[in-house]
Design a protein around this motif. Sequence first.
Motif, PDB file in Angstrom:
ATOM      1  N   ASN A 238       0.837  -1.211   0.000  1.00  0.00           N
ATOM      2  CA  ASN A 238       0.000   0.000   0.000  1.00  0.00           C
ATOM      3  C   ASN A 238       0.871   1.259   0.000  1.00  0.00           C
ATOM      4  O   ASN A 238       0.570   2.240  -0.698  1.00  0.00           O
ATOM      5  CB  ASN A 238      -0.929   0.000   1.210  1.00  0.00           C
ATOM      6  CG  ASN A 238      -2.029  -1.037   1.096  1.00  0.00           C
ATOM      7  OD1 ASN A 238      -2.362  -1.482  -0.007  1.00  0.00           O
ATOM      8  ND2 ASN A 238      -2.596  -1.436   2.215  1.00  0.00           N
ATOM      9  N   GLN A 239       1.951   1.215   0.796  1.00  0.00           N
ATOM     10  CA  GLN A 239       2.858   2.364   0.824  1.00  0.00           C
ATOM     11  C   GLN A 239       3.510   2.572  -0.536  1.00  0.00           C
ATOM     12  O   GLN A 239       3.618   3.714  -1.014  1.00  0.00           O
ATOM     13  CB  GLN A 239       3.919   2.161   1.894  1.00  0.00           C
ATOM     14  CG  GLN A 239       3.398   2.248   3.318  1.00  0.00           C
ATOM     15  CD  GLN A 239       4.487   1.989   4.342  1.00  0.00           C
ATOM     16  OE1 GLN A 239       5.579   1.543   4.002  1.00  0.00           O
ATOM     17  NE2 GLN A 239       4.176   2.261   5.606  1.00  0.00           N
ATOM     18  N   ALA A 240       3.946   1.482  -1.149  1.00  0.00           N
ATOM     19  CA  ALA A 240       4.579   1.595  -2.468  1.00  0.00           C
ATOM     20  C   ALA A 240       3.600   2.150  -3.494  1.00  0.00           C
ATOM     21  O   ALA A 240       3.963   3.015  -4.315  1.00  0.00           O
ATOM     22  CB  ALA A 240       5.098   0.229  -2.908  1.00  0.00           C
ATOM     23  N   ASP A 241       2.358   1.687  -3.457  1.00  0.00           N
ATOM     24  CA  ASP A 241       1.349   2.187  -4.408  1.00  0.00           C
ATOM     25  C   ASP A 241       1.067   3.667  -4.179  1.00  0.00           C
ATOM     26  O   ASP A 241       0.910   4.444  -5.139  1.00  0.00           O
ATOM     27  CB  ASP A 241       0.064   1.373  -4.260  1.00  0.00           C
ATOM     28  CG  ASP A 241       0.248  -0.075  -4.694  1.00  0.00           C
ATOM     29  OD1 ASP A 241       1.215  -0.368  -5.415  1.00  0.00           O
ATOM     30  OD2 ASP A 241      -0.582  -0.929  -4.287  1.00  0.00           O
ATOM     31  N   SER A 242       1.000   4.061  -2.892  1.00  0.00           N
ATOM     32  CA  SER A 242       0.713   5.470  -2.584  1.00  0.00           C
ATOM     33  C   SER A 242       1.847   6.379  -3.049  1.00  0.00           C
ATOM     34  O   SER A 242       1.610   7.431  -3.675  1.00  0.00           O
ATOM     35  CB  SER A 242       0.490   5.644  -1.080  1.00  0.00           C
ATOM     36  OG  SER A 242      -0.608   4.878  -0.636  1.00  0.00           O
ATOM     37  N   VAL A 243       3.091   5.978  -2.746  1.00  0.00           N
ATOM     38  CA  VAL A 243       4.236   6.797  -3.158  1.00  0.00           C
ATOM     39  C   VAL A 243       4.332   6.845  -4.673  1.00  0.00           C
ATOM     40  O   VAL A 243       4.640   7.895  -5.260  1.00  0.00           O
ATOM     41  CB  VAL A 243       5.530   6.243  -2.536  1.00  0.00           C
ATOM     42  CG1 VAL A 243       6.744   7.002  -3.060  1.00  0.00           C
ATOM     43  CG2 VAL A 243       5.479   6.353  -1.018  1.00  0.00           C
ATOM     44  N   ARG A 244       4.035   5.713  -5.333  1.00  0.00           N
ATOM     45  CA  ARG A 244       4.094   5.698  -6.803  1.00  0.00           C
ATOM     46  C   ARG A 244       3.031   6.628  -7.395  1.00  0.00           C
ATOM     47  O   ARG A 244       3.283   7.310  -8.403  1.00  0.00           O
ATOM     48  CB  ARG A 244       3.883   4.271  -7.295  1.00  0.00           C
ATOM     49  CG  ARG A 244       3.952   4.135  -8.813  1.00  0.00           C
ATOM     50  CD  ARG A 244       5.306   4.622  -9.347  1.00  0.00           C
ATOM     51  NE  ARG A 244       5.361   4.626 -10.781  1.00  0.00           N
ATOM     52  CZ  ARG A 244       5.844   3.605 -11.509  1.00  0.00           C
ATOM     53  NH1 ARG A 244       6.301   2.525 -10.890  1.00  0.00           N
ATOM     54  NH2 ARG A 244       5.877   3.679 -12.807  1.00  0.00           N
ATOM     55  N   THR A 245       1.880   6.671  -6.771  1.00  0.00           N
ATOM     56  CA  THR A 245       0.828   7.577  -7.248  1.00  0.00           C
ATOM     57  C   THR A 245       1.268   9.033  -7.130  1.00  0.00           C
ATOM     58  O   THR A 245       1.052   9.849  -8.045  1.00  0.00           O
ATOM     59  CB  THR A 245      -0.461   7.347  -6.438  1.00  0.00           C
ATOM     60  OG1 THR A 245      -0.881   5.986  -6.588  1.00  0.00           O
ATOM     61  CG2 THR A 245      -1.576   8.265  -6.902  1.00  0.00           C
ATOM     62  N   VAL A 246       1.882   9.370  -5.963  1.00  0.00           N
ATOM     63  CA  VAL A 246       2.383  10.737  -5.773  1.00  0.00           C
ATOM     64  C   VAL A 246       3.469  11.051  -6.798  1.00  0.00           C
ATOM     65  O   VAL A 246       3.495  12.140  -7.405  1.00  0.00           O
ATOM     66  CB  VAL A 246       2.920  10.908  -4.339  1.00  0.00           C
ATOM     67  CG1 VAL A 246       3.611  12.272  -4.191  1.00  0.00           C
ATOM     68  CG2 VAL A 246       1.794  10.779  -3.338  1.00  0.00           C
ATOM     69  N   LEU A 247       4.391  10.091  -7.013  1.00  0.00           N
ATOM     70  CA  LEU A 247       5.484  10.303  -7.960  1.00  0.00           C
ATOM     71  C   LEU A 247       4.950  10.501  -9.374  1.00  0.00           C
ATOM     72  O   LEU A 247       5.395  11.409 -10.103  1.00  0.00           O
ATOM     73  CB  LEU A 247       6.446   9.115  -7.909  1.00  0.00           C
ATOM     74  CG  LEU A 247       7.653   9.164  -8.859  1.00  0.00           C
ATOM     75  CD1 LEU A 247       8.520  10.390  -8.575  1.00  0.00           C
ATOM     76  CD2 LEU A 247       8.486   7.891  -8.733  1.00  0.00           C
ATOM     77  N   ASP A 248       4.007   9.681  -9.786  1.00  0.00           N
ATOM     78  CA  ASP A 248       3.415   9.835 -11.125  1.00  0.00           C
ATOM     79  C   ASP A 248       2.721  11.177 -11.271  1.00  0.00           C
ATOM     80  O   ASP A 248       2.788  11.828 -12.326  1.00  0.00           O
ATOM     81  CB  ASP A 248       2.424   8.697 -11.390  1.00  0.00           C
ATOM     82  CG  ASP A 248       3.126   7.350 -11.542  1.00  0.00           C
ATOM     83  OD1 ASP A 248       4.354   7.338 -11.744  1.00  0.00           O
ATOM     84  OD2 ASP A 248       2.439   6.301 -11.437  1.00  0.00           O
ATOM     85  N   GLY A 249       2.039  11.610 -10.198  1.00  0.00           N
ATOM     86  CA  GLY A 249       1.349  12.905 -10.257  1.00  0.00           C
ATOM     87  C   GLY A 249       2.325  14.062 -10.426  1.00  0.00           C
ATOM     88  O   GLY A 249       2.071  15.002 -11.203  1.00  0.00           O
ATOM     89  N   ALA A 286      10.912   9.856  -5.527  1.00  0.00           N
ATOM     90  CA  ALA A 286      11.645   8.739  -6.130  1.00  0.00           C
ATOM     91  C   ALA A 286      12.527   8.056  -5.086  1.00  0.00           C
ATOM     92  O   ALA A 286      12.638   6.817  -5.060  1.00  0.00           O
ATOM     93  CB  ALA A 286      12.483   9.230  -7.299  1.00  0.00           C
ATOM     94  N   ALA A 287      13.174   8.857  -4.201  1.00  0.00           N
ATOM     95  CA  ALA A 287      14.019   8.268  -3.158  1.00  0.00           C
ATOM     96  C   ALA A 287      13.188   7.445  -2.177  1.00  0.00           C
ATOM     97  O   ALA A 287      13.571   6.330  -1.790  1.00  0.00           O
ATOM     98  CB  ALA A 287      14.779   9.373  -2.424  1.00  0.00           C
ATOM     99  N   VAL A 288      12.039   8.012  -1.774  1.00  0.00           N
ATOM    100  CA  VAL A 288      11.162   7.274  -0.854  1.00  0.00           C
ATOM    101  C   VAL A 288      10.642   6.005  -1.518  1.00  0.00           C
ATOM    102  O   VAL A 288      10.607   4.926  -0.900  1.00  0.00           O
ATOM    103  CB  VAL A 288       9.982   8.175  -0.405  1.00  0.00           C
ATOM    104  CG1 VAL A 288       8.971   7.362   0.398  1.00  0.00           C
ATOM    105  CG2 VAL A 288      10.489   9.349   0.412  1.00  0.00           C
ATOM    106  N   GLU A 291      13.277   3.232  -1.492  1.00  0.00           N
ATOM    107  CA  GLU A 291      13.441   2.580  -0.195  1.00  0.00           C
ATOM    108  C   GLU A 291      12.264   1.646   0.113  1.00  0.00           C
ATOM    109  O   GLU A 291      12.446   0.536   0.634  1.00  0.00           O
ATOM    110  CB  GLU A 291      13.578   3.631   0.911  1.00  0.00           C
ATOM    111  CG  GLU A 291      14.809   4.495   0.799  1.00  0.00           C
ATOM    112  CD  GLU A 291      16.079   3.669   0.843  1.00  0.00           C
ATOM    113  OE1 GLU A 291      16.164   2.740   1.674  1.00  0.00           O
ATOM    114  OE2 GLU A 291      16.994   3.937   0.033  1.00  0.00           O
ATOM    115  N   VAL A 292      11.054   2.096  -0.223  1.00  0.00           N
ATOM    116  CA  VAL A 292       9.871   1.274   0.032  1.00  0.00           C
ATOM    117  C   VAL A 292       9.910   0.009  -0.816  1.00  0.00           C
ATOM    118  O   VAL A 292       9.569  -1.093  -0.351  1.00  0.00           O
ATOM    119  CB  VAL A 292       8.577   2.074  -0.229  1.00  0.00           C
ATOM    120  CG1 VAL A 292       7.353   1.168  -0.141  1.00  0.00           C
ATOM    121  CG2 VAL A 292       8.441   3.214   0.764  1.00  0.00           C
TER     122      VAL A 292
END
Length: 358
Positions: A238-249, A286-288, A291-292
Amino acid sequence: MMQENPHILDDKITFRELVIRLRQWLMVFIRHYRTFLVFILIGIVLGLLVALVKKPVYHADTTFVLEQSDMAGLGNISGIASMLGLNLGSIGSESGLFKGDNIMELYRSDAMLSNTLLAAFDTSAGGQLLVERFITFHELDEKWEDEVDFDALDFSLNRENFSIQQDSVLREVVKLIRKENLMVDKPDRKLNIIKVTIASKDQPFAKVFNENLVETVNDFYLRTKTKKTAENLRVLQNQADSVRTVLDGKLKELARFQDNVPNPNPLLQEGMVASKQLQIDIQAAAAVYEEVVKNLEIAKINHRNNMPLIQIIDKPRYPLERSEIKLLTGIVLGAIFFFILALVWVYLKTMYFRHLKQ
């Protein structure tokens, strides 16, 4: 000179007197040979009847290997990951909840046996449950009819909706199975092979109950053993999906900004600052995300190492192994048992009449 007490002399017995007494008793037994013949004949008849009437007991056996996970490699990974600042939890430490005798007790537990009894014996629509098959075959509905109204019991209901009487009947059936039908042991104490045996006069019940019990315990084992790692994996995913969504945005926002202002005026700082802010946000996300993803991959390894828990070796197959009293065995055992009874009877009878004469 002191004289010896005659009572002490009388208590001593010589070898000759012993032989004489044995011969006397042998003559007594010979004189009562008719009694022995009658007893032996009765034993033969009863042994024959028992062998004919007693139903054979069928044994459904399942053997499996309890796999012990070797987490030493993951312990090294955990140490390396901690040096890199990654928190992987308790990788490398394995709970002993399902090791050794603990899993054997799990097979004997009320919860596992109750859940198995509530499984379907007949998979067809409206078919019997295992608990209903056991009650019918062992005629418990007739034995307990004064205390239980079996017509009012519906074991197909959800367990939470059971009445006190249903729970009581189920608990008593579990006690009977644990006492008379179930055996869980290790054929060799040095190995991790466990054998689960269901012994019953009802051959189909023995096979189906054994299979369902192993499946029930296996499913519970898998869910419980991998509960922590599965929860950790879900959180990290879930964390990876959330961070990826933020990164894509942020990437799309930077692309739109560059499309709107393809050649920003170097004299105007607002456009440059906005572009730099988006780039910094993208780098941080991207860094976060990196790590995730590292944590997620290691969590997947940990979860996979917890997955293979039980390896079935042998399953019950028809015809099941059966134990029964054969005709010759019943005749011989009956004759021997009643011969011993005849010896005791003649001995007690002779001693009684001797005391009456005295």
